[in-house]
Design a protein around this motif. Structure first.
Motif, PDB file in Angstrom:
ATOM      1  N   GLU A  59      41.898  85.414  80.049  1.00  0.00           N
ATOM      2  CA  GLU A  59      40.710  86.094  79.216  1.00  0.00           C
ATOM      3  C   GLU A  59      39.857  86.891  81.026  1.00  0.00           C
ATOM      4  OE1 GLU A  59      38.447  82.865  77.275  1.00  0.00           O
ATOM      5  OE2 GLU A  59      37.828  82.616  79.176  1.00  0.00           O
ATOM      6  N   VAL A  60      39.373  87.936  81.267  1.00  0.00           N
ATOM      7  CA  VAL A  60      38.841  89.013  82.219  1.00  0.00           C
ATOM      8  C   VAL A  60      37.179  88.361  82.154  1.00  0.00           C
ATOM      9  CG1 VAL A  60      37.420  90.899  82.775  1.00  0.00           C
ATOM     10  CG2 VAL A  60      40.155  90.403  81.310  1.00  0.00           C
ATOM     11  N   PHE A  61      36.718  88.295  83.346  1.00  0.00           N
ATOM     12  CA  PHE A  61      35.604  87.814  83.422  1.00  0.00           C
ATOM     13  C   PHE A  61      35.010  87.917  84.886  1.00  0.00           C
ATOM     14  CE2 PHE A  61      38.026  83.983  84.367  1.00  0.00           C
ATOM     15  CZ  PHE A  61      37.081  83.333  85.442  1.00  0.00           C
ATOM     16  N   THR A  62      33.501  87.633  85.458  1.00  0.00           N
ATOM     17  CA  THR A  62      33.310  87.797  86.895  1.00  0.00           C
ATOM     18  C   THR A  62      32.561  86.916  86.935  1.00  0.00           C
ATOM     19  OG1 THR A  62      32.383  89.539  88.038  1.00  0.00           O
ATOM     20  CG2 THR A  62      31.652  88.832  86.263  1.00  0.00           C
ATOM     21  N   ARG A  63      33.092  85.912  88.269  1.00  0.00           N
ATOM     22  CA  ARG A  63      31.610  85.067  88.541  1.00  0.00           C
ATOM     23  C   ARG A  63      30.502  85.107  89.569  1.00  0.00           C
ATOM     24  NH1 ARG A  63      37.095  84.263  90.942  1.00  0.00           N
ATOM     25  NH2 ARG A  63      38.528  82.578  89.405  1.00  0.00           N
ATOM     26  N   ARG A  64      30.338  86.384  89.080  1.00  0.00           N
ATOM     27  CA  ARG A  64      28.742  87.142  89.454  1.00  0.00           C
ATOM     28  C   ARG A  64      28.471  88.833  89.559  1.00  0.00           C
ATOM     29  NH1 ARG A  64      32.639  85.587  93.640  1.00  0.00           N
ATOM     30  NH2 ARG A  64      32.009  83.893  93.711  1.00  0.00           N
ATOM     31  N   LYS A 365      42.347  76.789  87.040  1.00  0.00           N
ATOM     32  CA  LYS A 365      42.431  77.429  88.581  1.00  0.00           C
ATOM     33  C   LYS A 365      40.837  76.127  89.690  1.00  0.00           C
ATOM     34  CE  LYS A 365      42.130  80.250  93.185  1.00  0.00           C
ATOM     35  NZ  LYS A 365      42.591  81.251  93.625  1.00  0.00           N
ATOM     36  N   LYS A 366      41.759  75.593  90.708  1.00  0.00           N
ATOM     37  CA  LYS A 366      40.988  74.436  90.742  1.00  0.00           C
ATOM     38  C   LYS A 366      41.026  75.258  92.685  1.00  0.00           C
ATOM     39  CE  LYS A 366      40.633  70.254  87.695  1.00  0.00           C
ATOM     40  NZ  LYS A 366      39.173  70.869  87.033  1.00  0.00           N
ATOM     41  N   SER A 367      39.396  75.048  92.909  1.00  0.00           N
ATOM     42  CA  SER A 367      39.703  75.964  94.096  1.00  0.00           C
ATOM     43  C   SER A 367      38.288  75.832  94.758  1.00  0.00           C
ATOM     44  CB  SER A 367      39.780  77.256  94.147  1.00  0.00           C
ATOM     45  OG  SER A 367      40.173  78.087  95.402  1.00  0.00           O
ATOM     46  N   LEU A 368      38.457  75.885  95.981  1.00  0.00           N
ATOM     47  CA  LEU A 368      37.246  75.737  97.017  1.00  0.00           C
ATOM     48  C   LEU A 368      36.870  77.434  97.410  1.00  0.00           C
ATOM     49  CD1 LEU A 368      37.876  73.393  99.776  1.00  0.00           C
ATOM     50  CD2 LEU A 368      36.546  72.804  98.066  1.00  0.00           C
ATOM     51  N   GLY A 369      35.443  77.751  97.877  1.00  0.00           N
ATOM     52  CA  GLY A 369      35.324  78.866  97.862  1.00  0.00           C
ATOM     53  C   GLY A 369      34.819  79.539  96.898  1.00  0.00           C
ATOM     54  N   GLY A 370      34.274  78.709  95.702  1.00  0.00           N
ATOM     55  CA  GLY A 370      33.562  79.721  94.134  1.00  0.00           C
ATOM     56  C   GLY A 370      34.857  80.430  93.688  1.00  0.00           C
ATOM     57  N   LYS A 371      35.703  79.957  93.456  1.00  0.00           N
ATOM     58  CA  LYS A 371      37.277  80.636  93.073  1.00  0.00           C
ATOM     59  C   LYS A 371      37.332  80.009  91.552  1.00  0.00           C
ATOM     60  CE  LYS A 371      39.700  83.766  94.517  1.00  0.00           C
ATOM     61  NZ  LYS A 371      40.200  84.628  95.688  1.00  0.00           N
ATOM     62  N   ALA A 372      37.079  79.181  91.797  1.00  0.00           N
ATOM     63  CA  ALA A 372      36.961  78.125  90.361  1.00  0.00           C
ATOM     64  C   ALA A 372      36.460  78.957  89.096  1.00  0.00           C
ATOM     65  CB  ALA A 372      36.778  76.616  89.829  1.00  0.00           C
ATOM     66  N   SER A 373      37.354  78.581  88.227  1.00  0.00           N
ATOM     67  CA  SER A 373      37.861  79.055  87.363  1.00  0.00           C
ATOM     68  C   SER A 373      37.614  77.862  86.017  1.00  0.00           C
ATOM     69  CB  SER A 373      38.592  79.611  86.096  1.00  0.00           C
ATOM     70  OG  SER A 373      40.163  79.310  86.590  1.00  0.00           O
ATOM     71  N   VAL A 374      36.519  78.358  84.608  1.00  0.00           N
ATOM     72  CA  VAL A 374      36.216  77.408  83.027  1.00  0.00           C
ATOM     73  C   VAL A 374      37.657  77.922  82.691  1.00  0.00           C
ATOM     74  CG1 VAL A 374      35.049  75.913  81.817  1.00  0.00           C
ATOM     75  CG2 VAL A 374      34.056  77.445  83.457  1.00  0.00           C
ATOM     76  N   GLY A 375      38.341  76.329  82.131  1.00  0.00           N
ATOM     77  CA  GLY A 375      39.001  76.086  81.636  1.00  0.00           C
ATOM     78  C   GLY A 375      38.926  76.377  80.116  1.00  0.00           C
ATOM     79  N   GLY A 376      39.744  76.471  79.209  1.00  0.00           N
ATOM     80  CA  GLY A 376      39.530  76.714  77.451  1.00  0.00           C
ATOM     81  C   GLY A 376      39.024  78.290  76.971  1.00  0.00           C
ATOM     82  N   ARG A 377      39.488  78.692  75.522  1.00  0.00           N
ATOM     83  CA  ARG A 377      39.660  79.549  74.860  1.00  0.00           C
ATOM     84  C   ARG A 377      38.180  80.051  74.475  1.00  0.00           C
ATOM     85  NH1 ARG A 377      39.650  80.903  69.212  1.00  0.00           N
ATOM     86  NH2 ARG A 377      41.018  82.951  69.131  1.00  0.00           N
ATOM     87  N   LYS A 378      37.723  80.909  75.012  1.00  0.00           N
ATOM     88  CA  LYS A 378      35.519  80.271  74.621  1.00  0.00           C
ATOM     89  C   LYS A 378      34.818  81.552  73.491  1.00  0.00           C
ATOM     90  CE  LYS A 378      35.232  79.773  80.155  1.00  0.00           C
ATOM     91  NZ  LYS A 378      36.526  80.309  79.468  1.00  0.00           N
ATOM     92  N   TRP A 379      34.804  81.714  72.689  1.00  0.00           N
ATOM     93  CA  TRP A 379      33.406  81.970  72.172  1.00  0.00           C
ATOM     94  C   TRP A 379      32.320  82.086  73.067  1.00  0.00           C
ATOM     95  CZ3 TRP A 379      28.743  79.989  71.635  1.00  0.00           C
ATOM     96  CH2 TRP A 379      28.457  78.719  71.628  1.00  0.00           C
TER      97      TRP A 379
END
Length: 458
Positions: A59-64, A365-379
């Motif tokens: 998936e393509v997304f932006t955290r902010r 991905k589990k990460s410090l510094g705000g770079k974690a992602s949310v897993g799963g195929r999303k709608w």
């Protein structure tokens, strides 16, 4: 650049314009080299390890959003579809990879037959987005999906940044016309992409002829200060331009003295003069003076165009000025201070085999510094209030709630490797106008603030 240079007949060019461009040559043999080397080294390792064919979802997304922005604008989807279609490893490309020892021979053999055969869903071009929105969902084998990461991000990050700036400028312009004029301020290929993205974001025309040729965007342009300086007098320059382009042309009036130039322009062209352009000085003050002078001279229908390093804030500051159109260059093609959207391309789910029936496992991905992602195929869906105004971006991995079924945002773009959603650029432009109109009024504010919609996960 002409039809002969590109090897295109007029009917082919018309087809390209209708579908939003595509199939046109770039400076490399194919889009396959618009990538980072580690995409290919990951492929090689996955082929050797036996995991390359595992069914995967990226998936393509932006955290902010960029600081201070209230919403983002999806642009470049049509160019992504073209890039995926043209992602091929021909003999010349394979020869380069072999000569540079980028990957081994087994991987080169695999690449020789590469064709993306998966599915792509995404937000349609022109739609707005918010942090976490799954802007593009790419599904297929790990091997074929991972290779597309860099080219997809390159296009979407650039074009969406330009479209977001264009949208803010369009909102600030309040219906006045906007001209994209940034070709000389960026890379020649980026200039064409910028003009396309600006058109999606609300601009009306471009000065870049390549953008007009490739995408059918209306083009405009008359003269620069050099043309005036070429002549013995400003009157001679105006006369030459009017004789060539007609009384409806736009005359540049700030080479010497603006008031004198306006008087001369009306004397030469008559009250039928199309427009005057002001490119320097206190634009608010000068525009008022020029409007009053034009009206006194009987040129009441002559329009005023202003240029000179404009951005959305400068455009907003001219809201009370008698200005009919704005020409914007540098600030537009650089995203008005935010030249990228910080989009990422992450694996969010994968199976243990290529079997289409094999269950998908969410990964993140589990990460410090705000770079974690949310897993799963999303709608994704956009919930509206009782007045039809958007109030939240809702994301989920399970069943879609019935009340959101008709508010879903993702559409099918590629099915089994075939593009199924190519559309005219006008459709993306109209979609953006509608999407922006559906946001709360505070979305149009230029002051710094948080995203106008919250992102909710279900």
């Amino acid at each position: 650049m002409n039809a002969a240079d590109l090897g295109l007949q007029e009917d082919e060019r018309e087809t390209l314009r209708k579908r939003g461009g595509g199939g046109l040559p770039v400076d490399v043999p194919s889009t396959a080299l618009f990538t980072d080397q580690y995409e290919l080294t990951m492929l090689q390792a996955a082929l050797r390890g036996g995991t390359a064919e595992r069914r995967s979802v990226f998936e393509v997304f932006t955290r902010r959003l960029p600081e201070g922005r209230r919403y983002g604008v999806v642009a470049g989807v049509g160019r992504v579809l073209d890039a995926v279609e043209n992602f091929r490893f021909g003999p010349e490309v394979l020869g380069f990879l072999r000569e540079q020892a980028i990957v081994d021979e087994a991987t080169l053999q695999w690449l020789a037959g590469y064709r993306f055969s998966g599915d792509i869903w995404g937000y349609p071009e022109g739609e707005v987005y918010f942090p976490g929105s799954p802007l593009l969902r790419v599904e297929g084998s790990f091997a074929e999906c991972v290779l597309l990461e860099t080219v997809i991000l390159s296009i979407l990050n650039h074009d969406s940044a330009i479209a977001a700036a264009a949208s803010r400028m369009s909102a600030a312009a309040g219906g006045r016309r906007l001209i994209e004029m940034g070709a000389r301020r960026t890379h020649e290929l980026a200039a064409v992409a910028s003009a396309r993205a600006a058109y999606v974001g609300g601009f009306d025309s471009t000065s870049d002829l390549a953008a007009g040729f490739r995408y059918g965007i209306p083009t405009v342009g008359t003269s620069a200060h050099a043309f005036t300086l070429l002549h013995d007098s400003e009157r001679d320059a105006f006369r030459a331009q009017v004789d060539s382009l007609g009384r409806g042309t736009t005359l540049l009036v700030d080479t010497y003295d603006v008031a004198e130039a306006v008087r001369t322009a009306v004397e030469v062209a008559g009250p039928e003069l199309g427009a005057v352009r002001i490119d320097s000085g206190d634009l608010l003050l000068v525009a008022h003076r020029v409007r009053a002078q034009l009206d006194e001279l009987g040129a009441t229908e002559t329009r005023i165009v202003v240029t000179s390093d404009l951005d959305e804030y400068a455009i907003a500051s001219l809201a009370a000025a008698p200005v009919d159109a704005y020409g914007v260059g540098t600030q537009l093609v650089t995203g008005s201070g935010h030249p990228t959207c910080s989009m990422v391309y992450k694996l969010v789910a994968r199976a243990e085999s290529a079997d289409p029936e094999a269950p998908l496992t969410a990964v993140a991905k589990k990460s410090l510094g705000g770079k974690a992602s949310v897993g799963g195929r999303k709608w994704a869906a956009r919930r509206a209030d009782a007045y039809g105004v958007a109030e939240a971006e809702v994301l989920g991995t399970g069943p879609v709630p019935p009340e959101l079924a008709d508010r879903q945002l993702l559409v099918e773009l590629v099915k089994g490797g075939d593009v199924v959603a190519r559309e005219p650029l006008e459709a993306a432009r109209a979609r953006h106008i509608a999407a922006r109109a559906g946001l709360p009024m505070s979305a149009m504010q230029l002051s710094r603030g948080e995203p106008v919609l919250p992102t909710e996960y279900m």
